[in-house]
Design a protein around this motif. Structure first.
Motif, short mmCIF file in Angstrom:
data_model
loop_
_atom_site.label_atom_id
_atom_site.label_comp_id
_atom_site.label_asym_id
_atom_site.label_seq_id
_atom_site.Cartn_x
_atom_site.Cartn_y
_atom_site.Cartn_z
N ASP A 51 1.06 -1.03 0.02
CA ASP A 51 0.06 0.00 -0.08
C ASP A 51 0.88 1.22 -0.07
OD1 ASP A 51 1.03 -0.08 2.43
OD2 ASP A 51 -0.86 -0.08 3.69
N GLY A 52 2.11 1.11 -0.23
CA GLY A 52 3.03 2.31 -0.56
C GLY A 52 4.25 1.87 -1.30
N PHE A 53 4.53 2.89 -2.11
CA PHE A 53 5.74 2.83 -3.26
C PHE A 53 6.68 3.82 -3.11
CE2 PHE A 53 1.65 0.49 -4.24
CZ PHE A 53 2.00 -0.76 -4.76
N GLY A 54 7.84 3.38 -3.59
CA GLY A 54 8.85 4.50 -3.64
C GLY A 54 9.76 3.91 -4.74
N SER A 55 11.03 4.84 -4.72
CA SER A 55 12.08 4.51 -5.64
C SER A 55 12.81 3.27 -5.13
CB SER A 55 12.85 5.76 -6.01
OG SER A 55 14.27 5.42 -6.40
N ALA A 56 13.13 2.44 -5.88
CA ALA A 56 14.04 1.19 -5.62
C ALA A 56 15.38 1.83 -5.09
CB ALA A 56 13.95 -0.02 -6.53
N SER A 57 15.97 2.52 -5.96
CA SER A 57 17.48 2.89 -5.63
C SER A 57 17.15 3.68 -4.35
CB SER A 57 18.09 3.54 -6.69
OG SER A 57 17.16 4.85 -6.93
N TRP A 58 16.47 4.59 -4.20
CA TRP A 58 16.31 5.65 -2.81
C TRP A 58 16.22 4.51 -1.71
CZ3 TRP A 58 12.85 6.42 0.85
CH2 TRP A 58 13.00 7.59 1.46
N PHE A 59 15.14 3.71 -1.83
CA PHE A 59 14.89 2.80 -0.69
C PHE A 59 16.03 2.04 -0.30
CE2 PHE A 59 12.91 -1.15 0.87
CZ PHE A 59 12.32 -0.53 1.91
N TRP A 60 16.92 1.58 -1.41
CA TRP A 60 18.16 0.64 -0.94
C TRP A 60 19.11 1.52 -0.36
CZ3 TRP A 60 22.82 1.33 -2.93
CH2 TRP A 60 23.84 0.51 -2.61
N ALA A 61 19.31 2.76 -0.83
CA ALA A 61 20.45 3.55 -0.52
C ALA A 61 20.22 4.03 0.97
CB ALA A 61 20.44 4.75 -1.42
N THR A 62 18.74 4.27 1.32
CA THR A 62 18.52 4.60 2.62
C THR A 62 18.82 3.57 3.45
OG1 THR A 62 16.64 5.97 1.71
CG2 THR A 62 16.54 5.42 4.24
N LEU A 63 18.26 2.40 3.22
CA LEU A 63 18.75 1.16 4.20
C LEU A 63 20.17 1.10 4.27
CD1 LEU A 63 15.85 -1.40 2.77
CD2 LEU A 63 16.04 0.19 5.09
N LEU A 64 20.98 1.00 3.28
CA LEU A 64 22.51 1.16 3.15
C LEU A 64 23.02 2.09 4.39
CD1 LEU A 64 24.99 -0.46 2.20
CD2 LEU A 64 24.90 1.75 0.37
N VAL A 65 22.35 3.31 4.14
CA VAL A 65 23.04 4.36 5.31
C VAL A 65 22.79 3.83 6.36
CG1 VAL A 65 22.60 6.71 6.02
CG2 VAL A 65 22.81 6.14 3.62
N VAL A 66 21.64 3.39 6.77
CA VAL A 66 21.28 2.90 8.13
C VAL A 66 22.27 1.58 8.51
CG1 VAL A 66 19.71 1.72 9.70
CG2 VAL A 66 18.79 3.38 8.06
N GLY A 67 22.57 0.69 7.91
CA GLY A 67 23.47 -0.50 7.81
C GLY A 67 24.71 0.23 8.27
N VAL A 68 25.41 1.08 7.28
CA VAL A 68 26.56 1.70 7.53
C VAL A 68 26.84 2.46 9.04
CG1 VAL A 68 28.42 3.24 6.49
CG2 VAL A 68 26.94 1.75 5.11
N ALA A 69 25.70 3.24 9.32
CA ALA A 69 25.61 3.85 10.64
C ALA A 69 25.82 2.70 11.62
CB ALA A 69 24.48 4.63 10.60
N ALA A 70 25.17 1.86 11.60
CA ALA A 70 25.28 0.78 12.76
C ALA A 70 26.80 0.00 12.70
CB ALA A 70 24.23 -0.08 12.58
N GLY A 71 27.32 -0.01 11.57
CA GLY A 71 28.63 -0.44 11.57
C GLY A 71 29.71 0.30 12.09
N VAL A 72 29.62 1.64 11.98
CA VAL A 72 30.35 2.57 12.38
C VAL A 72 30.25 2.78 14.02
CG1 VAL A 72 31.07 5.14 12.58
CG2 VAL A 72 30.62 4.23 10.37
N ALA A 73 29.01 2.68 14.47
CA ALA A 73 28.75 2.52 15.74
C ALA A 73 29.39 1.32 16.45
CB ALA A 73 27.33 2.46 16.13
#
Length: 302
Positions: free
Chosen positions: A44-66
């Motif tokens: 019931d919600g849609f968005g850009s595939a590349s933007w969605f992936w990039a956002t999750l990648l940023v979260v993962g990298v932030a967790a890795g830095v922490a």
């Protein structure tokens, strides 16, 4: 220490999964993919595939830095666990979404794939198991210090800056998670982003001062007073070993009859106030401010 390093490296594995699956799938994914699902598993919600992936990648990298910061901080296994869960959840969300889209690009349904998100969260427990148990705490018995010898009119002050890379890392990871949730599924939670950002500004760097006025704590990044205790209100000042869970956890904690600023486990200063309450703050070499406040208190009439 080696186990902590290995555990921190494991936090980066979901980030690698994000990168490898994007390289393998991005050519097959449509430009817009389902990013939110209702209670029946339908999109019931849609968005850009590349933007969605990039956002999750940023979260993962932030967790890795922490996690990298936590691996160098004794007693920070809780942060490694949280970072592993956040990184794993980011990969799980991506895998569930991408697999559902690839299975049926025209009408994606989440179905059993939501279990991938829970599997990602469980990665935090795997990281915790690799990190191992907390080391035994040092004995809590710390001898009281003798007061400094001060002349009747002599003025002296103590000042120290506390830094907490662990708390800063946790706050940034939490901010990234909230931002992802707000941007992808629940815009109403944008105001919640203020909470982890405020925690970073207030507690990532704290200035502690002890002098004839008493004890003061000031947020070093923005100069906001966090705590002021007048010298006349102090009954005793003594060094002690601070165990975070004994004071309610990490950060600024308030409980009946006591409060504390706990940025790590280890040595700290404990003030017993004349009204029966206690206040604690984690400090290196707390014997110095304890001796100073004791001397100033003895020199003050009444």
């Amino acid at each position: 220490m080696r186990r902590l390093v290995v555990a921190a490296a494991m936090v980066w594995l979901p980030v690698g999964v994000l990168g490898l699956t994007w390289a393998a799938w991005h050519g097959r994914l449509p430009e817009r993919i389902a990013t939110h699902w209702n209670g029946t598993g339908a999109a019931d919600g849609f968005g850009s595939a590349s933007w969605f992936w990039a956002t999750l990648l940023v979260v993962g990298v932030a967790a890795g830095v922490a996690a990298a910061v936590a691996a160098r901080t004794p007693g920070a296994r809780f942060l490694l666990t949280a970072a592993g869960a956040v990184s794993g959840a980011a990969a799980g969300i991506w895998l569930a979404t991408a697999r559902a889209t690839l299975a049926n690009p025209a009408e994606a349904r989440l179905g059993w794939r939501f279990l991938l998100v829970f599997a990602g969260l469980a990665w935090g427990f795997v990281v915790a198991a690799v990190a191992g148990p907390r080391p035994p705490a040092a004995p809590a018995d710390v001898p009281l210090v003798d007061p400094l010898e001060l002349k009747p009119t002599e003025r002296v002050a103590y000042s120290s800056t506390l830094r907490s890379p662990v708390l800063l890392g946790v706050s940034l990871v939490a901010a990234a998670v909230v931002a992802v949730a707000a941007a992808t599924t629940a815009p109403a939670v944008w105001p919640v982003l203020a909470l982890p950002l405020a925690a970073a500004l207030l507690f990532a760097r704290v200035r502690v001062t002890a002098d004839r006025r008493g004890l003061r704590l000031v947020a070093g990044l923005i100069g906001v007073p966090l705590k002021r205790i007048a010298l006349a209100d102090i009954d005793t000042a003594e060094p002690a070993r601070i165990a975070p869970m004994e004071w309610g956890g990490w950060g600024y904690r308030v409980a009946p009859g006591r409060s504390a600023l706990v940025l790590r486990s280890g040595p700290g200063l404990v003030l017993r106030l004349r009204d029966g309450r206690r206040f604690a703050v984690t400090l290196d070499e707390p014997e110095v401010p304890a001796a100073l406040l004791t001397a100033l208190r003895h020199r003050t009439p009444g």
